[in-house]
Structure formats: structure tokens, C-alpha cells
Design a protein around this motif. Structure first.
Motif, PDB file in Angstrom:
ATOM      1  N   ASN A   1       0.479   5.042   0.730  1.00 12.35           N
ATOM      2  CA  ASN A   1      -0.203   6.204   1.091  1.00 12.35           C
ATOM      3  C   ASN A   1      -1.764   5.605   1.151  1.00 12.35           C
ATOM      4  N   GLN A   2      -1.905   4.285   1.603  1.00 11.56           N
ATOM      5  CA  GLN A   2      -2.880   3.780   2.107  1.00 11.56           C
ATOM      6  C   GLN A   2      -4.010   3.135   1.046  1.00 11.56           C
ATOM      7  N   GLU A   3      -3.315   3.298  -0.321  1.00  6.04           N
ATOM      8  CA  GLU A   3      -4.003   2.788  -1.562  1.00  6.04           C
ATOM      9  C   GLU A   3      -3.048   1.561  -2.165  1.00  6.04           C
ATOM     10  N   ARG A   4      -3.680   0.471  -2.171  1.00  6.48           N
ATOM     11  CA  ARG A   4      -2.872  -0.786  -2.871  1.00  6.48           C
ATOM     12  C   ARG A   4      -2.423  -0.569  -4.056  1.00  6.48           C
ATOM     13  N   ILE A   5      -1.149  -0.997  -4.457  1.00  8.77           N
ATOM     14  CA  ILE A   5      -0.665  -0.642  -5.752  1.00  8.77           C
ATOM     15  C   ILE A   5      -0.192  -1.942  -6.545  1.00  8.77           C
TER      16      ILE A   5
ATOM     17  N   ARG B   1     -12.884   0.888  -0.691  1.00  9.99           N
ATOM     18  CA  ARG B   1     -12.737   0.232  -1.854  1.00  9.99           C
ATOM     19  C   ARG B   1     -12.675  -1.086  -2.175  1.00  9.99           C
ATOM     20  N   THR B   2     -11.948  -1.940  -1.141  1.00 12.13           N
ATOM     21  CA  THR B   2     -11.753  -3.183  -1.340  1.00 12.13           C
ATOM     22  C   THR B   2     -13.051  -4.122  -0.270  1.00 12.13           C
TER      23      THR B   2
ATOM     24  N   ASP C   1     -10.971   0.062   4.399  1.00 13.35           N
ATOM     25  CA  ASP C   1     -10.640   0.218   2.960  1.00 13.35           C
ATOM     26  C   ASP C   1     -11.728  -0.017   2.369  1.00 13.35           C
TER      27      ASP C   1
ATOM     28  N   PHE D   1       0.932  -1.182  -0.074  1.00 14.68           N
ATOM     29  CA  PHE D   1       0.128  -0.074  -0.040  1.00 14.68           C
ATOM     30  C   PHE D   1       0.778   1.072   0.003  1.00 14.68           C
TER      31      PHE D   1
END
Length: 216
Positions: free
Chosen positions: A73-77, A126-127, A124, A71
Motif C-alpha cells: 500500500n505504497q509503504e516500504r516494508i 518519507r524516503t 515518496d 511496498f
């Protein structure tokens, strides 16, 4: 020509361990295997989890198709992502903060960033996944449990009344509060280390409930 100073990596573990590492090589490997440059001995970390790469275009992090994700900045890449000053790389229970000595920004970390580093519980949206101290919550919450937790998380630290919970989670103007109490009870059974003494989802007697993601 004077060489540019190397970036710093501030490595913080959930248990309070902390160390600083100078980015002085082309590649820095991260994972659970002891052969990595940064070892994360946590079950959610893959043996070869991620890699830090210095390229002609700058400094970057690459996820190595890890099971539980890297992750930024807390967004999965996925794949390669370039880093900027004070970016956070989150893997399992570890936060790696990239500090670029060439950056012109000066000052202290903003309060919201400091809070994010200390957060024990994260939602999260989003997920639809919940993380507690870096570990994903399994099995997943029910729909109503997730809706309640997400609502509290989006307004963490604020007291939410039962009336508002009824309107937001059930879309009812008038509701049997016993159903809300039962839902809170079930949610505590899932997220609290000791449901009888809540650490995260606390009752504000006479007013409602609030969520604490960075309890003292």
C-alpha cells in the motif's frame, strides 16, 4: 468440512499486462529469476525479491532483503507483513492485489485506490524518492526540484499559481517568476520523457502549473 476458497492475486504490469492467480500453495515466490512463481522481468526487481506465505495466522508477504524494496500500500516494508483484502503489493513496475474471498466487505475499489494503481509518477515524501513507471529516478532531484514536485504531487490535478509556488518553495511574498520558470524547466528535464511536450508537469496558461500522475 468444506475447504475455504483460496484467495486471488490480481497481477497488473505497468505496460497493461494483467493476469489472475489463485493462491493455492503455502509459498509463492516473486522475483526476476525465471524460477519464481511470479516472474517480474524488470531491472528494479531482485532475482529473489519477495515471498507470499500462508501461515496459521493468515496470508502474508515477506520482503527478501531486496535491493529496491517491496511496498505494501505504497509503504516500504521489511520482513513479514500480514495481508488484508484489497491490499496492494508493489514491486518494480508490478502491482499485486490480494483478494480475500472470506472478506465481508463488498463493492468496488474506491476511486483513490484505482488512481494509485494507475499512477505513473509517485513521490515518496518519507524516503525523498521519485518513482516513474515503477523505476526510481536517479540521480535524485535537487532540494528545490523535490520541494516543487512534492508540493504539486500533494495537490495533483490542481492548478498551483506562481505566487503560491514562490511562497511555499522559497518562502517569498514577492518573487522573480523567471526563477520559477527555470525551476520548472529543470524539473521537466528530469521527469518528462519529452520535456518539450510535458506529460506530467503541465502549464495552465495564465494560471500556473499542475501535476498529472495518471495522464491519459
Amino acid at each position: 468440512m468444506v475447504a475455504a476458497p483460496a484467495p486471488k492475486l490480481m497481477i497488473k504490469r505497468q505496460d497493461g499486462q494483467y493476469r489472475e492467480l489463485e493462491w493455492d500453495r503455502e509459498l509463492i515466490t516473486i522475483g526476476r529469476d525465471g524460477a519464481n512463481d511470479i516472474v517480474i522481468d524488470h531491472p528494479l526487481a531482485s532475482r529473489r525479491h519477495a515471498r507470499l506465505e500462508r501461515t496459521e495466522d493468515g496470508f502474508a508477504v515477506r520482503d527478501l532483503e531486496s535491493t529496491n524494496g517491496t511496498f505494501l500500500n505504497q509503504e516500504r516494508i521489511e520482513g513479514l507483513h500480514y495481508l488484508h483484502n484489497q491490499d496492494q503489493i508493489i514491486i518494480a513496475d508490478t502491482v499485486v492485489i490480494f483478494q480475500d474471498p472470506e472478506a465481508t466487505v463488498k463493492g468496488v475499489l474506491p476511486p483513490e485506490l484505482l488512481r494509485a494503481v494507475r499512477e505513473e509518477l509517485r513521490v515518496d515524501s518519507r524516503t525523498k524518492e521519485i518513482y516513474i513507471k515503477g523505476a526510481i529516478l536517479q540521480p535524485p532531484l535537487t532540494v528545490k526540484e523535490f520541494q516543487l514536485l512534492e508540493m504539486l504531487y500533494n495537490r495533483r490535478g490542481q492548478v498551483i499559481s506562481k505566487d503560491e509556488i514562490a511562497r511555499q518553495v522559497w518562502d517569498y511574498e514577492v518573487f522573480d517568476y523567471n526563477a520559477i520558470d527555470a525551476l520548472v524547466y529543470r524539473l521537466r528535464q528530469r521527469i518528462e520523457p519529452d520535456p518539450a511536450h510535458p506529460r506530467y508537469l503541465v502549464t495552465q496558461r495564465g494560471f500556473g502549473y499542475k501535476l498529472l500522475t495518471t495522464p491519459e
